[in-house]
Design a protein around this motif. Structure first.
Motif, PDB file in Angstrom:
ATOM      1  N   UNK A 110       0.808  -1.225   0.000  1.00 22.67           N
ATOM      2  CA  UNK A 110       0.000   0.000   0.000  1.00 22.67           C
ATOM      3  C   UNK A 110       0.837   1.270   0.000  1.00 22.67           C
ATOM      4  N   UNK A 111       1.951   1.229  -0.720  1.00 29.18           N
ATOM      5  CA  UNK A 111       2.677   2.471  -0.982  1.00 29.18           C
ATOM      6  C   UNK A 111       1.772   3.341  -1.853  1.00 29.18           C
ATOM      7  N   UNK A 112       1.974   4.652  -1.772  1.00 28.60           N
ATOM      8  CA  UNK A 112       1.093   5.511  -2.547  1.00 28.60           C
ATOM      9  C   UNK A 112       1.596   6.924  -2.646  1.00 28.60           C
ATOM     10  N   UNK A 113       0.890   7.754  -3.418  1.00 30.03           N
ATOM     11  CA  UNK A 113       1.351   9.114  -3.704  1.00 30.03           C
ATOM     12  C   UNK A 113       1.070  10.098  -2.576  1.00 30.03           C
ATOM     13  N   UNK A 114       1.901  11.130  -2.526  1.00 32.28           N
ATOM     14  CA  UNK A 114       1.680  12.253  -1.610  1.00 32.28           C
ATOM     15  C   UNK A 114       1.784  13.536  -2.414  1.00 32.28           C
ATOM     16  N   UNK A 115       1.176  14.604  -1.867  1.00 37.47           N
ATOM     17  CA  UNK A 115       1.213  15.913  -2.516  1.00 37.47           C
ATOM     18  C   UNK A 115       1.599  16.951  -1.475  1.00 37.47           C
ATOM     19  N   UNK A 116       1.882  18.152  -1.934  1.00 35.08           N
ATOM     20  CA  UNK A 116       2.255  19.226  -1.020  1.00 35.08           C
ATOM     21  C   UNK A 116       1.130  19.468  -0.011  1.00 35.08           C
ATOM     22  N   UNK A 117       1.520  19.618   1.236  1.00 34.70           N
ATOM     23  CA  UNK A 117       0.561  19.824   2.308  1.00 34.70           C
ATOM     24  C   UNK A 117       0.262  18.572   3.108  1.00 34.70           C
ATOM     25  N   UNK A 118       0.549  17.399   2.547  1.00 34.75           N
ATOM     26  CA  UNK A 118       0.310  16.136   3.254  1.00 34.75           C
ATOM     27  C   UNK A 118       1.261  15.998   4.449  1.00 34.75           C
ATOM     28  N   UNK A 119       0.731  15.451   5.543  1.00 35.04           N
ATOM     29  CA  UNK A 119       1.536  15.144   6.728  1.00 35.04           C
ATOM     30  C   UNK A 119       1.603  13.629   6.871  1.00 35.04           C
ATOM     31  N   UNK A 120       2.817  13.093   6.914  1.00 35.36           N
ATOM     32  CA  UNK A 120       3.036  11.661   7.031  1.00 35.36           C
ATOM     33  C   UNK A 120       3.461  11.331   8.462  1.00 35.36           C
ATOM     34  N   UNK A 121       2.834  10.316   9.037  1.00 35.57           N
ATOM     35  CA  UNK A 121       3.182   9.857  10.375  1.00 35.57           C
ATOM     36  C   UNK A 121       3.597   8.390  10.297  1.00 35.57           C
ATOM     37  N   UNK A 122       4.848   8.121  10.654  1.00 37.36           N
ATOM     38  CA  UNK A 122       5.397   6.765  10.597  1.00 37.36           C
ATOM     39  C   UNK A 122       5.491   6.198  12.006  1.00 37.36           C
ATOM     40  N   UNK A 123       5.103   4.943  12.158  1.00 40.29           N
ATOM     41  CA  UNK A 123       5.142   4.270  13.451  1.00 40.29           C
ATOM     42  C   UNK A 123       5.833   2.911  13.323  1.00 40.29           C
ATOM     43  N   UNK A 124       6.607   2.576  14.358  1.00 39.35           N
ATOM     44  CA  UNK A 124       7.245   1.266  14.437  1.00 39.35           C
ATOM     45  C   UNK A 124       7.293   0.877  15.906  1.00 39.35           C
ATOM     46  N   UNK A 125       6.701  -0.250  16.214  1.00 37.47           N
ATOM     47  CA  UNK A 125       6.639  -0.706  17.599  1.00 37.47           C
ATOM     48  C   UNK A 125       8.040  -0.771  18.209  1.00 37.47           C
ATOM     49  N   UNK A 126       8.210  -0.102  19.341  1.00 37.78           N
ATOM     50  CA  UNK A 126       9.494  -0.107  20.023  1.00 37.78           C
ATOM     51  C   UNK A 126      10.334   1.127  19.783  1.00 37.78           C
ATOM     52  N   UNK A 127       9.934   1.956  18.803  1.00 39.73           N
ATOM     53  CA  UNK A 127      10.665   3.183  18.507  1.00 39.73           C
ATOM     54  C   UNK A 127       9.697   4.378  18.518  1.00 39.73           C
ATOM     55  N   UNK A 128      10.196   5.596  18.738  1.00 40.04           N
ATOM     56  CA  UNK A 128       9.326   6.775  18.682  1.00 40.04           C
ATOM     57  C   UNK A 128       8.803   7.016  17.261  1.00 40.04           C
ATOM     58  N   UNK A 129       7.668   7.699  17.154  1.00 47.32           N
ATOM     59  CA  UNK A 129       7.096   8.032  15.851  1.00 47.32           C
ATOM     60  C   UNK A 129       8.007   9.000  15.089  1.00 47.32           C
ATOM     61  N   UNK A 130       7.801   9.066  13.790  1.00 51.45           N
ATOM     62  CA  UNK A 130       8.519  10.015  12.934  1.00 51.45           C
ATOM     63  C   UNK A 130       7.520  10.665  11.988  1.00 51.45           C
ATOM     64  N   UNK A 131       7.646  11.985  11.772  1.00 48.77           N
ATOM     65  CA  UNK A 131       6.648  12.679  10.958  1.00 48.77           C
ATOM     66  C   UNK A 131       7.302  13.731  10.069  1.00 48.77           C
ATOM     67  N   UNK A 132       6.765  13.849   8.839  1.00 43.59           N
ATOM     68  CA  UNK A 132       7.210  14.897   7.920  1.00 43.59           C
ATOM     69  C   UNK A 132       5.987  15.534   7.255  1.00 43.59           C
TER      70      UNK A 132
END
Length: 265
Positions: free
Chosen positions: A240-262
């Motif tokens: 389920x990879x997919x496209x992003x556009x300007x203005x989108x906020x991405x939030x990445x999660x991985x159990x055991x590590x802090x979240x990452x966002x751009x």
């Protein structure tokens, strides 16, 4: 005694000078003691959680299609294809601090920019032909990363059977959070991994669904390259990879590590 004309003497002298000049041009270059670079090239480093020191990056390796469902969505058969790898330049790294929503520039040339959330392994040592059972001994720590992709360029090059580096290797293409030492988080072999865009979850899987484990990736890579301290490995993305556009906020999660966002800007 043979008489030698002035013209002959001049010709001989000219020939000798030319030969000497040629010899000086082809003489092997010798490094000068204490030679200094003509300009500075900044080192690429990654912050380490809880440490003052930083992790110096030597090479960035990435494995392709390492989750079965993602391999299928990309048109591959995960049961028959061996692992394959590509590289990104070290200066493609964009460090994202814990708790930050970092601005991430939408790159040039593409109209189909994709996210790929991944576990990243950072090596403290290396070698060649490393057996899988010894591979994790070389891991210093782990980070949460994004393998950003200009999908239209990648697909276009692949369709023409040309290298698709332009789709994967560009400025800010290797996004990642800080490194967490194994001594603090252990080895991450299972755990939920996900990515949401503007609050809607798109990618959602588990590390245990990787076709090739981190240990196996290290082992396979070491058959083709001599791995060394400073190498990092992006270990593949779920479906389920997919496209992003300007203005989108991405939030990445991985159990055991802090979240990452751009945020795409």
């Amino acid at each position: 005694m043979t008489n030698t004309s002035r013209r002959d003497l001049l010709t001989a002298a000219t020939g000798a000078a030319a030969a000497a000049a040629l010899a000086s041009e082809v003489r092997p270059a010798v490094a000068q003691a204490g030679a200094k670079p003509i300009f500075a090239v900044p080192a690429t480093t990654i912050p380490i959680v809880g440490e003052e020191g930083v992790f110096p990056v030597r090479r960035i390796y990435c494995i392709g299609r390492n989750y079965a469902a993602h391999a299928i969505e990309r048109g591959s058969d995960p049961n028959r294809q061996p692992p394959f790898f590509f590289q990104k330049p070290t200066d493609a790294i964009q460090n994202v601090a814990i708790g930050e929503v970092a601005d991430h520039p939408y790159p040039s040339l593409t109209k189909n920019y994709h996210h790929e959330v991944e576990l990243v392994a950072a090596l403290k040592s290396g070698g060649t032909n490393i057996p899988p059972e010894k591979a994790l001994d070389h891991v210093y720590g782990y980070a949460l990363g994004l393998d950003m992709t200009r999908r239209d360029l990648q697909n276009g090059m692949a369709a023409e059977k040309k290298p698709w580096e332009i789709g994967k290797s560009f400025d800010h293409a290797a996004v990642l959070g800080p490194i967490h030492p194994v001594a603090k988080v252990g080895h991450l072999a299972k755990g939920a991994i996900s990515l949401a865009v503007n609050g809607t979850v798109r990618q959602n899987s588990d590390l245990e669904k990787m076709i090739w484990s981190v240990a196996e990736q290290i082992s396979k890579l070491s058959e083709a390259f001599e791995l060394k301290a400073g190498d990092i490995i992006y270990s593949g993305t779920p479906e389920n990879v997919g496209p992003v556009v300007k203005g989108d906020v991405l939030l990445c999660k991985l159990e055991g590590l802090p979240d990452m966002s751009i945020k795409i800007v």
